[in-house]
Scaffold this active site. Structure first.
Site, PDB file in Angstrom:
ATOM      1  N   ARG A 145     -86.858 -82.062 -98.673  1.00  0.00           N
ATOM      2  CA  ARG A 145     -88.511 -82.423 -98.954  1.00  0.00           C
ATOM      3  C   ARG A 145     -89.306 -81.131 -98.381  1.00  0.00           C
ATOM      4  O   ARG A 145     -90.339 -80.940 -98.749  1.00  0.00           O
ATOM      5  CB  ARG A 145     -88.948 -83.590 -98.140  1.00  0.00           C
ATOM      6  CG  ARG A 145     -88.760 -84.830 -99.152  1.00  0.00           C
ATOM      7  CD  ARG A 145     -89.576 -86.087 -98.373  1.00  0.00           C
ATOM      8  NE  ARG A 145     -88.228 -86.642 -97.383  1.00  0.00           N
ATOM      9  CZ  ARG A 145     -88.635 -87.681 -96.534  1.00  0.00           C
ATOM     10  NH1 ARG A 145     -89.705 -88.267 -96.605  1.00  0.00           N
ATOM     11  NH2 ARG A 145     -87.787 -88.008 -95.648  1.00  0.00           N
ATOM     12  N   LYS A 181     -83.224 -77.451 -92.996  1.00  0.00           N
ATOM     13  CA  LYS A 181     -84.412 -78.203 -92.388  1.00  0.00           C
ATOM     14  C   LYS A 181     -84.491 -77.826 -90.988  1.00  0.00           C
ATOM     15  O   LYS A 181     -85.233 -77.396 -90.256  1.00  0.00           O
ATOM     16  CB  LYS A 181     -84.459 -79.582 -92.484  1.00  0.00           C
ATOM     17  CG  LYS A 181     -85.453 -80.283 -91.909  1.00  0.00           C
ATOM     18  CD  LYS A 181     -85.548 -81.689 -92.265  1.00  0.00           C
ATOM     19  CE  LYS A 181     -84.380 -82.616 -91.641  1.00  0.00           C
ATOM     20  NZ  LYS A 181     -84.816 -84.018 -91.990  1.00  0.00           N
ATOM     21  N   GLN A 214     -69.627 -82.600 -91.425  1.00  0.00           N
ATOM     22  CA  GLN A 214     -69.898 -83.834 -92.150  1.00  0.00           C
ATOM     23  C   GLN A 214     -69.765 -83.123 -93.636  1.00  0.00           C
ATOM     24  O   GLN A 214     -70.831 -82.443 -94.067  1.00  0.00           O
ATOM     25  CB  GLN A 214     -70.950 -84.452 -91.904  1.00  0.00           C
ATOM     26  CG  GLN A 214     -71.086 -85.506 -92.789  1.00  0.00           C
ATOM     27  CD  GLN A 214     -72.653 -86.492 -92.754  1.00  0.00           C
ATOM     28  OE1 GLN A 214     -73.513 -85.874 -92.274  1.00  0.00           O
ATOM     29  NE2 GLN A 214     -72.581 -87.600 -93.294  1.00  0.00           N
ATOM     30  N   GLU A 250     -86.031-102.817 -91.334  1.00  0.00           N
ATOM     31  CA  GLU A 250     -86.971-101.762 -92.280  1.00  0.00           C
ATOM     32  C   GLU A 250     -87.969-102.206 -92.825  1.00  0.00           C
ATOM     33  O   GLU A 250     -88.156-103.358 -93.015  1.00  0.00           O
ATOM     34  CB  GLU A 250     -85.698-101.015 -93.073  1.00  0.00           C
ATOM     35  CG  GLU A 250     -84.535-100.592 -92.521  1.00  0.00           C
ATOM     36  CD  GLU A 250     -84.753 -99.209 -91.626  1.00  0.00           C
ATOM     37  OE1 GLU A 250     -85.641 -98.733 -92.064  1.00  0.00           O
ATOM     38  OE2 GLU A 250     -84.187 -99.162 -90.675  1.00  0.00           O
ATOM     39  N   ASN A 310     -88.842 -98.119 -84.626  1.00  0.00           N
ATOM     40  CA  ASN A 310     -87.737 -97.414 -84.502  1.00  0.00           C
ATOM     41  C   ASN A 310     -87.910 -96.033 -84.626  1.00  0.00           C
ATOM     42  O   ASN A 310     -87.926 -95.430 -85.520  1.00  0.00           O
ATOM     43  CB  ASN A 310     -86.527 -97.763 -85.278  1.00  0.00           C
ATOM     44  CG  ASN A 310     -85.229 -97.204 -84.819  1.00  0.00           C
ATOM     45  OD1 ASN A 310     -84.936 -96.425 -84.155  1.00  0.00           O
ATOM     46  ND2 ASN A 310     -84.153 -97.918 -85.457  1.00  0.00           N
ATOM     47  N   ARG A 344     -93.840 -49.683 -80.719  1.00  0.00           N
ATOM     48  CA  ARG A 344     -92.625 -50.154 -81.573  1.00  0.00           C
ATOM     49  C   ARG A 344     -91.348 -50.141 -80.587  1.00  0.00           C
ATOM     50  O   ARG A 344     -91.241 -49.774 -79.257  1.00  0.00           O
ATOM     51  CB  ARG A 344     -92.533 -49.077 -82.548  1.00  0.00           C
ATOM     52  CG  ARG A 344     -93.695 -49.143 -83.751  1.00  0.00           C
ATOM     53  CD  ARG A 344     -93.374 -47.904 -84.294  1.00  0.00           C
ATOM     54  NE  ARG A 344     -92.150 -48.069 -85.297  1.00  0.00           N
ATOM     55  CZ  ARG A 344     -91.802 -47.003 -86.049  1.00  0.00           C
ATOM     56  NH1 ARG A 344     -92.636 -45.681 -86.359  1.00  0.00           N
ATOM     57  NH2 ARG A 344     -90.783 -46.840 -86.666  1.00  0.00           N
ATOM     58  N   TYR A 363     -99.035 -39.696 -82.206  1.00  0.00           N
ATOM     59  CA  TYR A 363     -97.778 -40.364 -82.554  1.00  0.00           C
ATOM     60  C   TYR A 363     -96.747 -39.986 -81.735  1.00  0.00           C
ATOM     61  O   TYR A 363     -96.318 -38.534 -81.571  1.00  0.00           O
ATOM     62  CB  TYR A 363     -97.115 -40.055 -84.202  1.00  0.00           C
ATOM     63  CG  TYR A 363     -95.864 -40.394 -84.435  1.00  0.00           C
ATOM     64  CD1 TYR A 363     -95.576 -42.007 -84.402  1.00  0.00           C
ATOM     65  CD2 TYR A 363     -94.677 -39.586 -84.261  1.00  0.00           C
ATOM     66  CE1 TYR A 363     -94.396 -42.447 -84.744  1.00  0.00           C
ATOM     67  CE2 TYR A 363     -93.645 -40.074 -84.802  1.00  0.00           C
ATOM     68  CZ  TYR A 363     -93.442 -41.366 -84.865  1.00  0.00           C
ATOM     69  OH  TYR A 363     -91.809 -42.199 -84.836  1.00  0.00           O
ATOM     70  N   ASN A 400     -90.373 -35.668 -85.329  1.00  0.00           N
ATOM     71  CA  ASN A 400     -88.930 -36.057 -85.111  1.00  0.00           C
ATOM     72  C   ASN A 400     -88.047 -36.266 -86.060  1.00  0.00           C
ATOM     73  O   ASN A 400     -86.899 -36.629 -85.922  1.00  0.00           O
ATOM     74  CB  ASN A 400     -89.243 -37.515 -84.321  1.00  0.00           C
ATOM     75  CG  ASN A 400     -89.565 -38.762 -85.018  1.00  0.00           C
ATOM     76  OD1 ASN A 400     -90.500 -38.442 -85.806  1.00  0.00           O
ATOM     77  ND2 ASN A 400     -89.197 -39.911 -84.584  1.00  0.00           N
ATOM     78  N   ALA A 412    -104.233 -25.969 -77.659  1.00  0.00           N
ATOM     79  CA  ALA A 412    -104.627 -26.930 -78.554  1.00  0.00           C
ATOM     80  C   ALA A 412    -104.204 -26.283 -79.733  1.00  0.00           C
ATOM     81  O   ALA A 412    -104.303 -24.764 -79.942  1.00  0.00           O
ATOM     82  CB  ALA A 412    -106.034 -27.146 -78.348  1.00  0.00           C
TER      83      ALA A 412
END
Length: 456
Positions: free
Chosen positions: A16, A23, A73, A155, A170, A333, A366, A386, A423
Site C-alpha cells: 500500500r 515499508k 521469513q 476483529e 488492539n 559543501r 568560490y 582547483n 586585485a
C-alpha cells in the site's frame, strides 16, 4: 529481574506504500521507521533483539547493522509465522518477550517498559497493548468482563454491532511469556480466507487453555500508529516532528515557528539556540549553545559550535567553529571546516576546504580544495581554480595573507604568510611570505579611440 527479549516484525513489503522502498525503511524525521523501533527497544534495555526480515532483508540488515539479530521469513505466511522464525534464536529461553511491528515508530520506550512491568506484575502469559480510539473502525476490539478482565480480542469483521461500539482497540504490540509464546505458536492454524497464521490467534488459544491474558492501555493513541500508506506516514511525521520540537523547547531551545521547522530525530541542539522559520536540521547534526539558525537554512550531518549564526544558508557534512557567521545565501559543501570567528558572507561557496580562526570570505567567492590559515582576508569575487578537467588541486593561503578582489588562484599554488595579492590578479606561481603579487596586464589608455570609431 526477568530476562526480556524483543521481536520486531519487519518482513512485509508494504504494497500500500506503492514504493520500491520496503515499508519499514521509509523515513520518519530522517530515520527509518524500523530504526526508530530498534532504538526505542535499545533504550528499553532488552537482553536480545531479533528482527524478522523478508522483503528487502539485506537493506534492512544494512540499516540496522549490529543493533539486532536477524531471522528470515522466506514466505509471508502471517504474523504468527513471522514470530515463529525467531524460535531458533530465543525459543528455548525463559523470560518475557515483547513483539513490536517495524512500522510503529512512535511507540516510546516508556510505554513498552510500562507494558512489560504490568505483564510481569500480574503474571500473565500474554498482554496486549491497547489504546482508546476516537474512531476504532478497522481495529480489533478488546472485550472486557465486568471486573475488567480481557474476555477476548475480536476483529472488526467478526464483531457484533454492540462490540463495534467498543473504543478500546488492539494496537498490534504484545507481551508474552517467552516459553508459552513458542509453545502456543505451534497450535496456530491457518484456516482463514488468507491461509495465513495470525499472531492474535495465540491470545485465543491461551484463553481457551485458561491462561491469564491481560491488556495494558496506553493513554496516547498516536503512539500506536501503524504506517501502512503515505497518508499515515505523513501523520507519523507530523506527530514525530511535534514531539521532537517539544523535547528541544523544554530543554531550552527557542523555536520561533515549530510547525515550519524540521528537526531530525538524531539532532542535538544546545540551550538558548534560536531556530527561525524555514530551518531544516537533518541527519546527525550537532548545534551548540546560543546559536541562531535561519531563517531558511539547511544543516545536514554537521557540527556547529557555540554562538554561531547560520543565516539563510546550506551547510552539508561540515564543521563550523564558535562565534562564526555564515550567510546569507552561502553554501558550505561537504568536508569543509571553518574555525572560530570566521566570516562567510553572501553568495560564497566553500567546498572541501579549511579556514583558520578569524579568516573572512565576505562575498561572491568560490573556495574549493583550499587550506586557508588564520586572519586571512579573501576579497570579493575570488576563485580558487582547483580543477583542470581531470584532477583537483589544492590552494594554500597562509596566515594573515590578503587576497584582493577578483583574483584567480590557479592550483596548485601557495600564498605565503602575510603576502598580498593585488586585485584582478591571476596567480599561477607561489607567492613568497610578505610579498605583493601583481599578475595582470598593464593598463593602457588610447585617447580619442572611441570618437574615431564612431566616425567610421
Amino acid at each position: 529481574m526477568t530476562n526480556t527479549y524483543a521481536i520486531v516484525l519487519a518482513a512485509g513489503q508494504g504494497t500500500r506504500m506503492k514504493s520500491d522502498l520496503y515499508k519499514v525503511l521509509h523515513p520518519v524525521c530522517g530515520k527509518s521507521m524500523v530504526a526508530h523501533v530498534i532504538d526505542n527497544i535499545i533504550d528499553l534495555g532488552t537482553d536480545r533483539i531479533v528482527t524478522i526480515v523478508g522483503h528487502g532483508a539485506e537493506k534492512v540488515e544494512q540499516t540496522l547493522g549490529e543493533k539486532s539479530e536477524y531471522a528470515l521469513q522466506e514466505e509471508q505466511l502471517g504474523t504468527a509465522h513471522a514470530v515463529q522464525q525467531a524460535e531458533k534464536l530465543i525459543g528455548s529461553l525463559s523470560g518475557t518477550t515483547i513483539v513490536v511491528c517495524g512500522d510503529t515508530p512512535l511507540i516510546r520506550p516508556e510505554t513498552m517498559k510500562s507494558l512489560i512491568e504490568h505483564h510481569n506484575a500480574i503474571g500473565a502469559k500474554a498482554t496486549i497493548l491497547t489504546a482508546v480510539a476516537d474512531d476504532p473502525t478497522g481495529y480489533g476490539r478488546i472485550i472486557r468482563g465486568e471486573n475488567g478482565q480481557v474476555l477476548r480480542n475480536v476483529e472488526q469483521k467478526d464483531a457484533s454491532a454492540e462490540e463495534q461500539k467498543v473504543s478500546e482497540i488492539n494496537t498490534g504490540t504484545y507481551c508474552f511469556d517467552n516459553e508459552a509464546l513458542f509453545a502456543t505458536l505451534k497450535k496456530v492454524k491457518n484456516d482463514n480466507a488468507q491461509g495465513e497464521y495470525y499472531l492474535p490467534d495465540v491470545i485465543g488459544i491461551l484463553q481457551a487453555e485458561k491462561e491469564l491474558v491481560s491488556a495494558y492501555i496506553t493513554d496516547d493513541f498516536s503512539e500506536t500508529l501503524g504506517v501502512n500508506d503515505r497518508v499515515v506516514l505523513s501523520e507519523a511525521e507530523r506527530v514525530m516532528r511535534s514531539r521532537i520540537a517539544e523535547k528541544h523547547m523544554r530543554n531550552g531551545v527557542t523555536i520561533i515557528s515549530p510547525e515550519n521547522t524540521y528537526i531530525s530525530a538524531d539532532a542535538e541542539i544546545g540551550r538558548d539556540t534560536v531556530l527561525q522559520p524555514g530551518t531544516m536540521i537533518e541527519g546527525k547534526t550537532i548545534i551548540g549553545e546560543n546559536c541562531v539558525i535561519g531563517p531558511n537554512s539547511q544543516l545536514v550531518d554537521s557540527s556547529i559550535e557555540d554562538r554561531t549564526t547560520i543565516h539563510s544558508s546550506v551547510v552539508l557534512a561540515s564543521a563550523i567553529g564558535a562565534d562564526t557567521s555564515v550567510g546569507p545565501f552561502a553554501h558550505i559543501r561537504p568536508e569543509s571546516s571553518l574555525g572560530n570567528s570566521v566570516r562567510i558572507g553572501n553568495f560564497v561557496e566553500v567546498k572541501k576546504s579549511t579556514l583558520g580562526e578569524g579568516s573572512k570570505v565576505s562575498h561572491l567567492s568560490y573556495i574549493g580544495d583550499a587550506e586557508i590559515g588564520s586572519r586571512v582576508n579573501v576579497g570579493c569575487g575570488t576563485i580558487t581554480v582547483n580543477y583542470d578537467g581531470m584532477n583537483k588541486y589544492v590552494t594554500t593561503i597562509e596566515d594573515e595573507a590578503f587576497i584582493g578582489c577578483n583574483s584567480n588562484l590557479i592550483a596548485p599554488v601557495n600564498v605565503g604568510k602575510g603576502a598580498y595579492v593585488a586585485a584582478g590578479s591571476t596567480i599561477s606561481k607561489n607567492v613568497p611570505e610578505n610579498s605583493l603579487a601583481i599578475a595582470r596586464s598593464r593598463q593602457e589608455n588610447k585617447e580619442g579611440y572611441v570618437t574615431k570609431l564612431k566616425l567610421k
